[in-house]
Scaffold this active site. Sequence first.
Site, PDB file in Angstrom:
ATOM      1  N   ASP A  62       0.867  -1.095   0.043  1.00  0.00           N
ATOM      2  CA  ASP A  62       0.004  -0.041  -0.123  1.00  0.00           C
ATOM      3  C   ASP A  62       0.800   1.226  -0.146  1.00  0.00           C
ATOM      4  O   ASP A  62       1.620   1.545   0.903  1.00  0.00           O
ATOM      5  CB  ASP A  62      -0.921  -0.034   1.281  1.00  0.00           C
ATOM      6  CG  ASP A  62      -1.878   1.124   1.273  1.00  0.00           C
ATOM      7  OD1 ASP A  62      -1.576   2.057   0.756  1.00  0.00           O
ATOM      8  OD2 ASP A  62      -2.835   1.254   2.320  1.00  0.00           O
ATOM      9  N   TYR A 157      -8.979  14.398  -6.306  1.00  0.00           N
ATOM     10  CA  TYR A 157      -8.322  13.984  -7.275  1.00  0.00           C
ATOM     11  C   TYR A 157      -7.490  14.902  -8.034  1.00  0.00           C
ATOM     12  O   TYR A 157      -6.065  14.974  -7.868  1.00  0.00           O
ATOM     13  CB  TYR A 157      -9.100  12.842  -8.181  1.00  0.00           C
ATOM     14  CG  TYR A 157      -8.246  12.472  -9.315  1.00  0.00           C
ATOM     15  CD1 TYR A 157      -7.283  11.456  -9.051  1.00  0.00           C
ATOM     16  CD2 TYR A 157      -8.181  12.822 -10.626  1.00  0.00           C
ATOM     17  CE1 TYR A 157      -6.786  10.523 -10.143  1.00  0.00           C
ATOM     18  CE2 TYR A 157      -7.585  12.365 -11.696  1.00  0.00           C
ATOM     19  CZ  TYR A 157      -6.687  11.235 -11.199  1.00  0.00           C
ATOM     20  OH  TYR A 157      -5.906  10.607 -12.337  1.00  0.00           O
ATOM     21  N   THR A 194      -8.470   2.101 -18.791  1.00  0.00           N
ATOM     22  CA  THR A 194      -7.908   1.469 -17.804  1.00  0.00           C
ATOM     23  C   THR A 194      -9.198   1.290 -16.688  1.00  0.00           C
ATOM     24  O   THR A 194     -10.155   1.837 -17.083  1.00  0.00           O
ATOM     25  CB  THR A 194      -6.970   1.924 -17.011  1.00  0.00           C
ATOM     26  OG1 THR A 194      -7.397   3.420 -16.360  1.00  0.00           O
ATOM     27  CG2 THR A 194      -5.708   2.498 -17.791  1.00  0.00           C
TER      28      THR A 194
END
Length: 259
Positions: A62, A157, A194
């Site tokens: 992670d 984001y 993707t």
Amino acid sequence: MPDLSGPRLERKVAIVTGCASGIGAATVRRLRADGAQVLGTDVNPDGEAVCAEVGASFAVQDVSDTALWPSVVGNAVAAFGRLDILVNNAGVVSQASIEDVTDELWDRTYDINIKGTMAGCRAAIAAMKGNPGGSKGAIINIASTSAIGALPGDVAYCSSKGAVRVLTKSIAVHCAKEGYNIRCNAIVPGATETGILNRAEEAMPGLKAAVASTSPLNRLADPAETAAAIAFLASDECPYMTGAEMLVDGAMMAVHPGF
Ligand SMILES: NC(=O)c1ccc[n+]([C@@H]2O[C@H](COP(=O)([O-])OP(=O)(O)OC[C@H]3O[C@@H](n4cnc5c(N)ncnc54)[C@H](O)[C@@H]3O)[C@@H](O)[C@H]2O)c1
């Protein structure tokens, strides 16, 4: 001039995060094809099959667990003797506007997209400084066109990817001024076929076609096309490129807003 004989990444050792799918998987394949030894990492154990297919190593990681980074890099150096390339590719979207975003969503997005990228750079530079023969390395951070033109529906984001752009430049200037032979550049993908886009399409049918049409090429990028640009920045073919960002967006950001 760099020695360009043979496969261009032969004798180089690379770490690629987020290798289980999309751009990360394509990058593992491309760097292997170019001759590098590769350690792929992902939170998703499916990354192991992607890596095994092309003879790359795999570790569950992670990237937001910053304490883990030195041992991930240390394991690559122990296995292969050096570290030449780090591709900070793992990333997540959050799909919430400034009115909807929660502290938890914000922190998770930032922990993965920017804190994980920072921790990767920090650990990689420590290793690259100690490479046999002297400091040498290439770091490639994956930003986004939404770090240039903002997404109102994903405040965490796009702002975290904006931070990736400037992080990249800060690291490049630092390494240059310290006299390290370590370059740091960003890839700025446009709409790429993707997992991220496929999941968004499920929530918003028609999104992929709409996004594809924002590129004058009128199609999505294949992740292999993004990986090709990553491999170039990872190679010795561009020693004067550092602190740069390379758009792989089918001219999406080149369009005049009035046309
Ligand atoms: N697809 C696009 O249109 C697009 C556009 C611009 C930028 N990007 C960026 O490209 C990068 C790759 O994304 P993709 O499009 O291939 O999507 P993807 O979802 O196919 O791949 C992302 C990978 O990151 C992994 N990951 C997520 N969180 C992680 C964590 N905490 N630690 C380690 N691995 C983790 C996932 O398991 C997955 O394998 C991301 O940084 C993304 O923001 C993608």
